[in-house]
Design a protein around this motif. Structure first.
Motif, PDB file in Angstrom:
ATOM      1  N   ALA A 109      87.645  27.924  52.181  1.00  0.00           N
ATOM      2  CA  ALA A 109      87.572  26.493  50.562  1.00  0.00           C
ATOM      3  C   ALA A 109      88.855  26.975  49.869  1.00  0.00           C
ATOM      4  N   GLU A 110      89.423  25.838  48.720  1.00  0.00           N
ATOM      5  CA  GLU A 110      90.473  26.901  48.501  1.00  0.00           C
ATOM      6  C   GLU A 110      89.353  26.732  46.358  1.00  0.00           C
ATOM      7  N   MET A 111      88.432  26.962  45.973  1.00  0.00           N
ATOM      8  CA  MET A 111      88.137  26.676  44.716  1.00  0.00           C
ATOM      9  C   MET A 111      87.201  28.015  44.646  1.00  0.00           C
ATOM     10  N   ASN A 112      88.156  29.621  44.576  1.00  0.00           N
ATOM     11  CA  ASN A 112      87.833  30.601  44.657  1.00  0.00           C
ATOM     12  C   ASN A 112      88.655  31.310  43.174  1.00  0.00           C
ATOM     13  N   LEU A 113      87.916  31.550  42.338  1.00  0.00           N
ATOM     14  CA  LEU A 113      87.654  31.865  40.705  1.00  0.00           C
ATOM     15  C   LEU A 113      89.152  33.082  40.411  1.00  0.00           C
ATOM     16  N   LEU A 114      88.649  33.637  41.959  1.00  0.00           N
ATOM     17  CA  LEU A 114      90.030  34.861  42.124  1.00  0.00           C
ATOM     18  C   LEU A 114      91.044  33.796  42.411  1.00  0.00           C
ATOM     19  N   LYS A 115      91.157  33.469  43.144  1.00  0.00           N
ATOM     20  CA  LYS A 115      92.623  32.767  43.417  1.00  0.00           C
ATOM     21  C   LYS A 115      92.934  31.239  43.388  1.00  0.00           C
ATOM     22  N   HIS A 116      92.217  30.939  43.029  1.00  0.00           N
ATOM     23  CA  HIS A 116      92.704  29.416  42.770  1.00  0.00           C
ATOM     24  C   HIS A 116      92.228  28.622  41.560  1.00  0.00           C
ATOM     25  N   MET A 117      91.579  29.474  41.011  1.00  0.00           N
ATOM     26  CA  MET A 117      91.561  29.038  39.374  1.00  0.00           C
ATOM     27  C   MET A 117      92.619  29.100  38.090  1.00  0.00           C
ATOM     28  N   THR A 118      92.693  28.759  37.532  1.00  0.00           N
ATOM     29  CA  THR A 118      94.506  29.020  36.995  1.00  0.00           C
ATOM     30  C   THR A 118      94.202  29.947  35.208  1.00  0.00           C
ATOM     31  N   VAL A 119      95.283  30.452  35.529  1.00  0.00           N
ATOM     32  CA  VAL A 119      94.822  31.173  34.105  1.00  0.00           C
ATOM     33  C   VAL A 119      95.674  30.239  32.774  1.00  0.00           C
ATOM     34  N   SER A 120      96.184  29.294  32.861  1.00  0.00           N
ATOM     35  CA  SER A 120      97.445  28.334  31.997  1.00  0.00           C
ATOM     36  C   SER A 120      95.407  27.063  31.797  1.00  0.00           C
ATOM     37  N   ALA A 121      96.112  26.202  32.361  1.00  0.00           N
ATOM     38  CA  ALA A 121      94.573  25.040  32.067  1.00  0.00           C
ATOM     39  C   ALA A 121      93.311  25.545  32.058  1.00  0.00           C
ATOM     40  N   ASP A 122      93.337  26.258  32.626  1.00  0.00           N
ATOM     41  CA  ASP A 122      91.722  26.534  33.517  1.00  0.00           C
ATOM     42  C   ASP A 122      91.531  27.984  32.278  1.00  0.00           C
ATOM     43  N   ASN A 123      92.098  29.096  32.534  1.00  0.00           N
ATOM     44  CA  ASN A 123      91.508  30.256  31.331  1.00  0.00           C
ATOM     45  C   ASN A 123      91.952  30.269  29.534  1.00  0.00           C
ATOM     46  N   GLY A 128      92.919  17.915  51.179  1.00  0.00           N
ATOM     47  CA  GLY A 128      93.031  17.418  49.883  1.00  0.00           C
ATOM     48  C   GLY A 128      93.057  18.571  48.807  1.00  0.00           C
ATOM     49  N   PHE A 129      92.705  18.712  47.207  1.00  0.00           N
ATOM     50  CA  PHE A 129      92.353  19.552  45.939  1.00  0.00           C
ATOM     51  C   PHE A 129      91.282  20.069  47.572  1.00  0.00           C
ATOM     52  N   HIS A 130      91.655  21.351  47.086  1.00  0.00           N
ATOM     53  CA  HIS A 130      90.323  22.449  47.380  1.00  0.00           C
ATOM     54  C   HIS A 130      90.381  22.670  49.159  1.00  0.00           C
ATOM     55  N   MET A 131      90.795  21.793  49.873  1.00  0.00           N
ATOM     56  CA  MET A 131      90.543  22.196  51.524  1.00  0.00           C
ATOM     57  C   MET A 131      88.816  22.453  51.686  1.00  0.00           C
ATOM     58  N   VAL A 132      87.749  21.567  51.142  1.00  0.00           N
ATOM     59  CA  VAL A 132      86.704  21.931  51.985  1.00  0.00           C
ATOM     60  C   VAL A 132      86.554  20.457  52.551  1.00  0.00           C
ATOM     61  N   LYS A 133      86.817  21.249  53.920  1.00  0.00           N
ATOM     62  CA  LYS A 133      86.647  20.749  55.368  1.00  0.00           C
ATOM     63  C   LYS A 133      85.605  19.007  55.181  1.00  0.00           C
TER      64      LYS A 133
END
Length: 542
Positions: free
Chosen positions: A240-254, A455-460
């Motif tokens: 899944a692609e929803m990890n804070l370190l790997k998938h959260m953006t520093v721009s839009a999100d932080n 799709g977004f976040h790639m949850v199966k």
């Protein structure tokens, strides 16, 4: 002709009694149909309501509904993603039946929604806020809804009288519209159904100035599973692609300016984050930009100084704090504004015969398992807040741990209003639980299905059954994996015990129950394949 005086007196006495009795019957007031105020936020985690836990934030106004009504501890959704959840709420049907399986497929407008039934039954109906699909909701006398996701600042609205843009902060504006309707447009001689729907706290979690000035100074406790390595689970959790370190953006999100991210050489998951930041920042008027820069500017400067020395753990922790500061700042505005509406209900006396519901369209990860977003059947995503108040019908301070779903809302409201529910609705009325008759509640398990993959976040893709004690899940399409969790002994859902011999009998029983539920709700492997083919037709998968 001679008259029998006694007979005449008897006749007049009898006539008088009939008239008196009839008068008494006519003066007996008919049961007053309740008003319904349905309040829903977007992605509001139950962990961020202090009636559930005060670990992160205090929400005194939402908590009022728990103090004065019922709080559900096992409320959940049928499909943890925005538009499908809303379609389920409106239709009282699972998404595989109403057709809104994800955010891509259009809503089938031939579906009958419960607001249409209320409107036909003489209720005045209105909707303000975020619907997320369709531009002309059926069954409403008046609506003002955000297009798609909408904007936090200076939002546009679609109305049945034309589109408009309103300056200000979206949570305040949606509440202003709701209160205006209650005070000026509501008809006193009709019961009402009012849907008051917040955009917040949906990503990208942009608070009002009064709250980002305060919340960006706070530090929040980390979840125990922030650094979860998913070793006890299967492929889906790992990919899944929803990890804070790997998938959260520093721009839009932080809220780090794109030029600062570029200067530091930070590689974003995609260009999406920079694009969204620029788009949202551009919506701000000069005064709003000045307020923003006065708070987020120093955060950017401090980040420039500290980032070069950060390791992955440091960066993860920094992202978590920035996430919580903005997410919870959005919640603070929701709570304040819910308080404004509850205050008016009390001042006007409408609270006495108004059912007030507070919920979210699903749960959300607040750093648990290192994640943000939702989609999974795991608890933080699957469970949703649900608080209901109805004076003289629901005992104050009551709680229920029964397995209830957003599937049940439509039939509950129809039941409370005395309106017959269509036979094809799939939920169950919560009225027995709300009114103190839990012995009449028979459901012991709920059914869940998630479709939006790839799709977004790639949850199966997966479906499953959940009881108070256990959770059985099947991940399918490009994998074929089963997971079983002991909800009582493993509340964080860290260990898949599907192949544990100690759970063999539980596994067998849940498989049987799951098969029964899929038949009961008219779902099947064939229908799963049908929707996979629909994805192929749309070019979403090969």
């Amino acid at each position: 002709m001679k008259y029998d005086r006694n007979l005449v007196q008897f006749i007049w006495l009898a006539f008088g009694l009939v008239v008196l009795f009839s008068s008494c019957v006519q003066q007996e007031p008919e049961p007053q149909r309740p008003n319904i105020l349905f309040i829903m936020s977007d992605d509001h985690a139950y962990q961020a309501i202090s009636a559930y836990s005060d670990r992160l934030i205090e929400t005194p106004n939402i908590d009022r509904l728990a103090d004065q009504g019922m709080l559900f501890t096992n409320a959940c959704v049928t499909n943890s993603i925005c538009a499908p959840s809303r379609a389920t709420i409106l239709t009282g049907k699972h998404t595989h039946i109403n057709g809104k399986i994800d955010n891509n497929f259009p809503f089938d407008t031939t579906n009958v929604t419960f607001p249409q039934l209320f409107h036909q039954a003489g209720y005045q109906t209105a909707m303000f806020g975020k619907l997320h699909f369709g531009n002309s909701p059926k069954g409403f006398d008046e609506f003002m809804i955000l297009p798609d996701q909408g904007d936090y600042y200076n939002p546009e609205f679609i109305t049945n009288k034309g589109d408009t843009t309103i300056m200000g902060y979206v949570t305040d504006i949606i509440t202003d519209l709701t209160l205006k309707w209650l005070k000026k447009d509501r008809k006193a001689d009709q019961p009402f159904l009012l849907m008051y729907l917040h955009k917040a706290p949906h990503r990208e979690w942009i608070p009002a100035p009064r709250h980002y000035k305060e919340f960006t100074k706070r530090t929040f406790p980390e979840p125990e599973t922030l650094f979860d390595d998913y070793s006890g689970r299967g492929t889906a959790a790992h990919t899944a692609e929803m990890n804070l370190l790997k998938h959260m953006t520093v721009s839009a999100d932080n809220k780090i300016y794109p030029e600062v991210a570029d200067e530091l050489g930070i590689k974003e998951p995609s260009e999406w984050g920079k694009h969204v930041f620029r788009q949202k920042y551009a919506r701000l008027k000069p005064e709003q930009k000045a307020q923003w820069d006065s708070v987020y500017g120093p955060i950017n400067e401090q980040f420039k100084q500290n980032y070069p020395a950060m390791n992955d753990s440091d960066f993860m922790r920094w992202k978590y704090q920035r996430y919580m500061q903005d997410y919870l700042g959005c919640i603070a505005a929701v709570d304040e504004n819910v308080g404004r509406v509850l205050d008016y209900l009390k001042e006007s006396g409408l609270d006495k015969n108004t059912i007030v519901v507070y919920t979210s369209d699903q749960g959300f990860y607040l750093g648990e398992h290192g994640w943000f977003d939702k989609r999974f059947i795991y608890d933080e995503s699957f469970k949703t807040p649900l608080l209901v108040r109805w004076p003289e019908h629901i005992a104050p301070g009551s709680r229920s741990d029964e397995m209830v779903q957003n599937l049940d809302f439509a039939q509950t409201f129809l039941d409370a209003a005395g309106i017959e529910a269509p036979a094809d609705m799939q939920g169950e009325s919560l009225m027995p639980l709300l009114t103190g008759h839990p012995e009449q509640w028979t459901r012991d398990a709920v059914y869940y299905q998630y479709y939006e993959y790839p799709g977004f976040h790639m949850v199966k893709r997966h479906y499953g059954i959940v009881t108070k004690e256990y959770k059985l899940v099947h991940f399918y399409y490009d994998v074929d994996e089963w997971e079983l969790y002991d909800r009582k002994n493993d509340p964080f859902e860290l260990k898949n015990v599907y192949d544990d011999p100690a759970y063999a009998s539980v596994q067998k029983e849940l498989h049987q129950k799951l098969d029964e539920l899929r038949r009961y709700y008219k779902d099947s492997d064939e229908l799963d394949q049908f929707y996979i083919e629909k994805y192929k037709e749309k070019g979403l998968i090969k």
